[in-house]
Design a protein around this motif. Sequence first.
Motif, PDB file in Angstrom:
ATOM      1  N   GLU A   1      27.997  29.534 -10.598  1.00 53.28           N
ATOM      2  CA  GLU A   1      28.509  28.190 -10.903  1.00 53.28           C
ATOM      3  C   GLU A   1      30.000  28.105 -10.608  1.00 53.28           C
ATOM      4  O   GLU A   1      30.480  27.117 -10.026  1.00 53.28           O
ATOM      5  CB  GLU A   1      28.236  27.867 -12.371  1.00 53.28           C
TER       6      GLU A   1
ATOM      7  N   THR B   1      31.727  31.140 -17.797  1.00 53.10           N
ATOM      8  CA  THR B   1      30.961  30.374 -16.817  1.00 53.10           C
ATOM      9  C   THR B   1      30.240  31.348 -15.880  1.00 53.10           C
ATOM     10  O   THR B   1      30.845  32.303 -15.387  1.00 53.10           O
ATOM     11  CB  THR B   1      31.896  29.482 -15.992  1.00 53.10           C
ATOM     12  N   PRO B   2      28.944  31.148 -15.613  1.00 53.03           N
ATOM     13  CA  PRO B   2      28.234  32.038 -14.683  1.00 53.03           C
ATOM     14  C   PRO B   2      28.930  32.096 -13.326  1.00 53.03           C
ATOM     15  O   PRO B   2      29.465  31.093 -12.839  1.00 53.03           O
ATOM     16  CB  PRO B   2      26.847  31.392 -14.579  1.00 53.03           C
TER      17      PRO B   2
ATOM     18  N   ALA C   1      33.233  36.904 -16.908  1.00 55.41           N
ATOM     19  CA  ALA C   1      31.931  37.359 -16.406  1.00 55.41           C
ATOM     20  C   ALA C   1      31.982  38.844 -16.043  1.00 55.41           C
ATOM     21  O   ALA C   1      33.066  39.421 -15.866  1.00 55.41           O
ATOM     22  CB  ALA C   1      31.530  36.528 -15.196  1.00 55.41           C
TER      23      ALA C   1
END
Length: 314
Positions: free
Chosen positions: A297, A293-294, A222
Amino acid sequence: MAKHVVVGAGQIGSEVARLLASQGHEVVLVSRSGSGPDLPGVRKVAADASDRERLIALTEGADALYNCVNPLYHRWMQDWPPIAASLLATAEATGAGYVILGNLYIYGPPSGPMGESHPLRPTSEKAEVRIRMWRDAMAAHEAGRVRVTEVRGSDYFGPGCLDQSHLGERFVPRLLAGKPVRFIGDPLQPHSWTYVPDVARALVTAATDDRSWGRAWHIPTAPALAAQQVADRLCALAGVPNPGVKVMPHWLVRTMGTVSPMLGELEHVRYQFVSPFVIDSTDFQATFGMAPTPVDEALTATVAWWRERLAVAA
């Protein structure tokens, strides 16, 4: 389903074994102690990773061999060479695709976001060891003796990350308890953090897609966040007051390093935490269609894991 041999049962190796087992694969999880998750389809084996004859016997018939070994940080110079030689010899002898979990030390202090083509500029003996491992493996690949790839991520965080993670037990539990975090560098500098389940997904993807062989890849990660930003977001998601992140004085880190081998070794990577340290993972994302994955989250899952762990301990 295929047979996969995962060497190393730490935070990454265990997560890889879980993911493979959930996909119905046969998994042999190798570690010195024979530890790891108790799951259907996972056979835990106690073996020395530097024992190539034993490793070859365990890997016969496997589609993929994963190097998720994590020697003690202050023993890299002694432990990595025989382990790396054993794993490479095993891949050559068995025909298993060889997937190496790498790191970003090999690039040295970056001048901008790090891509896979970033020059290899070691600034420590530890980085030199990792570069030799990769170059030896690539030489075997180019000679047609083995299929190899390496996936590289930044500092790990997520469920299961404890003392070896900068966002582990010295970070999350303190914030949840309302205590400020003591950070070894500048908590306002952008830094890439790679989520452990994304590491496992990238390793398995690389092992099962022929497009991965013959080069290194960066694990989908990210956008970079400063440590203070991570703390801000984590506390907001956890619904707790934010006690903040304070700088641990460099002199204190150096002093503590005289009695703690782990802290002493952090001097070699101090540059990663006092200036921007950002990974570019667009190649992997575009080639394999895997997004990181964000952050919200990932942090929510991390908080839930820690709260369950702390509740059990209490």
